[in-house]
Each structure stands twice: as structure tokens, then as C-alpha cells.
Design a protein around this motif. Structure first.
Motif, PDB file in Angstrom:
ATOM      1  N   TYR A  36       0.846  -1.178   0.000  1.00  0.00           N
ATOM      2  CA  TYR A  36       0.000   0.000   0.000  1.00  0.00           C
ATOM      3  C   TYR A  36       0.893   1.243   0.000  1.00  0.00           C
ATOM      4  O   TYR A  36       2.001   1.222   0.535  1.00  0.00           O
ATOM      5  N   GLN A  38       0.868   5.478   0.936  1.00  0.00           N
ATOM      6  CA  GLN A  38       0.166   6.546   1.649  1.00  0.00           C
ATOM      7  C   GLN A  38       0.819   7.874   1.335  1.00  0.00           C
ATOM      8  O   GLN A  38       1.985   8.096   1.680  1.00  0.00           O
ATOM      9  N   GLN A  42      -3.398  11.473   3.541  1.00  0.00           N
ATOM     10  CA  GLN A  42      -4.370  10.663   2.803  1.00  0.00           C
ATOM     11  C   GLN A  42      -4.431   9.259   3.393  1.00  0.00           C
ATOM     12  O   GLN A  42      -3.616   8.872   4.230  1.00  0.00           O
ATOM     13  N   GLY A  43      -5.391   8.508   2.922  1.00  0.00           N
ATOM     14  CA  GLY A  43      -5.514   7.117   3.334  1.00  0.00           C
ATOM     15  C   GLY A  43      -4.558   6.235   2.564  1.00  0.00           C
ATOM     16  O   GLY A  43      -3.705   6.713   1.822  1.00  0.00           O
ATOM     17  N   LEU A  44      -4.692   4.945   2.747  1.00  0.00           N
ATOM     18  CA  LEU A  44      -3.821   3.981   2.077  1.00  0.00           C
ATOM     19  C   LEU A  44      -4.443   3.537   0.761  1.00  0.00           C
ATOM     20  O   LEU A  44      -5.631   3.219   0.703  1.00  0.00           O
ATOM     21  N   LEU A  46      -4.079   0.797  -2.433  1.00  0.00           N
ATOM     22  CA  LEU A  46      -3.482  -0.475  -2.814  1.00  0.00           C
ATOM     23  C   LEU A  46      -2.652  -0.313  -4.075  1.00  0.00           C
ATOM     24  O   LEU A  46      -3.134   0.183  -5.089  1.00  0.00           O
TER      25      LEU A  46
END
Lengths: 117, 111
Positions: A36, A38, A42-44, A46
């Protein structure tokens, strides 16, 4: 129990150079492996995954990783770094609960990739 | 956009207080996972729900609890908050294939 070790908390490369982020895992069952990314605040997202089948997996943004069972490794590579690749990268292994439930992810400590012009 | 939504984006509160973090999974995903990201502990799994039922627990404190509702959204309740609870809390959802899609996170600051 499963675990993930990412070698190198910081990796610095020049733009256009090879990116290699190392990940070793420990698992008592056949692992499902993930990378992942990041970006700041922000979020993770894929990048790629290995579940079964072909051991060389290709992901988004030109990244790929190879599952090597004998070395318990799942290193992430990209032939030519771009400035936009600067981010934190996490390797993760899934706790496969099987059936219709899905295992938790165990993450490595992360590797911050810096790309110099 | 992962399709997973989390509210609120930021939360600032005081020690001893209680907060609720909300997560809506991607359409069709029955599993919801909660993770905590902090500087000292990294990314840690807290708890998983599948179709309303708790399926797995990680290093979740007794002061923390979660539930998943019939419409599949989930809430993480954090009570008696301490300074050390300050972190990013992520929700993720998943389906067959074992990949999880993460929401943007809720940044909790405990003062």
C-alpha cells in the motif's frame, strides 16, 4: 502469528533511478501479501497484491513485486522513479481466515521514499 | 476515491471524553476493519466486523468498542480518552480476494 519487516525506514533515490523497497514476512499459512502507498494526509491506496498464482505481480504506477517463498520476501520495485512516487509505502500480510470472512492485515513499519530531482 | 467514507475528518477533544467515529464501507462489502495509525505503534489492527458480527479483535483497548449496523456502516466508540489515543483511525472494507480498501481516516487529537 504473522509479522512483516520492512528493511529501511527511509529510502532516497534520484529521479529516474531504480526503486527497491524491501519486505520480509513471517506466516504460518500461505500468505496473501500487499503493498500500500500513503501520500501525506491521505488514506492507504493499494499498489498491488499477491494471493495465488504468478509470483511476479504488477501494480499501478509502474510498480511490481515478486513473491519469493524460499526467501519469505515480497520486495517492491520500479525501474524508474518519478517525483510523484514520493510517499510512504507499507507492506502487509493478510491473516487468511478463509471462507467468507477476511483476515486482518498486519503491516510493516513503513518506508518513506524520497525522490530527488 | 476508494469508496469507503469516514466521518469526521478531524476530531479534537479533551482527555476523559468519549467520541464516535463513523465508517461506511464500499457498496457490496460486508467486512469492515478498523486500524489505528500512530507514530510510535505504526499501523495496528483494532477490530473486524463481518455482516454485523464481530469476527476478529486485535490490540483494541477495553475503552474502545465498535459495532456494525444492518446497513453495514460501522462505528468505533472511544471513551475515557487519553493523550496517547491521539492517532489516525482508518476504516477499511473488503470482499473476496483479501484486498482491503481504506477510507481517508479520522485524525483524533486529544488535548
Amino acid at each position: 502469528a504473522q509479522s512483516v519487516t520492512q528493511l529501511g525506514s527511509h529510502v532516497s533515490v534520484s529521479e529516474g533511478a531504480l526503486v527497491l523497497l524491501r519486505c520480509n514476512y513471517s506466516s504460518s499459512v500461505p500468505p496473501y501479501l500487499f503493498w500500500y502507498v500513503q501520500y501525506p494526509n491521505q488514506g492507504l491506496q493499494l499498489l498491488l497484491k499477491y494471493t495465488t498464482g504468478a509470483t511476479l505481480v504488477k501494480g499501478i504506477n509502474g510498480f511490481e513485486a515478486e513473491f519469493k517463498k524460499s526467501e519469505t520476501s515480497f520486495h517492491l520495485t520500479k525501474p524508474s522513479a518519478h517525483m510523484s512516487d514520493a510517499a510512504e509505502y507499507f507492506c502487509a500480510v493478510s491473516d487468511d481466515a478463509g471462507g467468507t470472512s477476511y483476515g486482518k492485515l498486519t503491516f510493516g513499519q513503513g518506508t518513506i521514499l524520497t525522490v530527488h530531482p | 476515491d476508494s469508496g469507503v467514507t469516514q466521518t469526521p475528518k478531524h476530531l479534537i477533544t479533551a482527555t476523559g471524553q468519549r467520541v464516535t467515529l463513523r465508517c461506511s464501507p464500499r457498496s457490496g462489502d460486508l467486512s469492515v476493519y478498523w486500524y489505528q495509525q500512530s507514530l510510535d505503534q505504526g499501523l495496528q489492527f483494532l477490530i473486524q466486523y463481518y455482516n454485523g458480527e464481530e469476527r476478529a479483535k486485535g490490540n483494541i483497548l477495553e475503552r474502545f468498542s465498535a459495532q456494525q449496523f444492518p446497513d453495514l456502516h460501522s462505528e468505533l466508540n472511544l471513551s475515557s480518552l487519553e493523550l496517547g489515543d491521539s492517532a489516525l483511525y482508518f476504516c477499511a472494507s473488503g470482499r473476496r480476494g483479501h484486498e482491503q480498501f481504506f477510507g481517508p481516516g479520522t485524525r483524533l487529537t486529544v488535548l
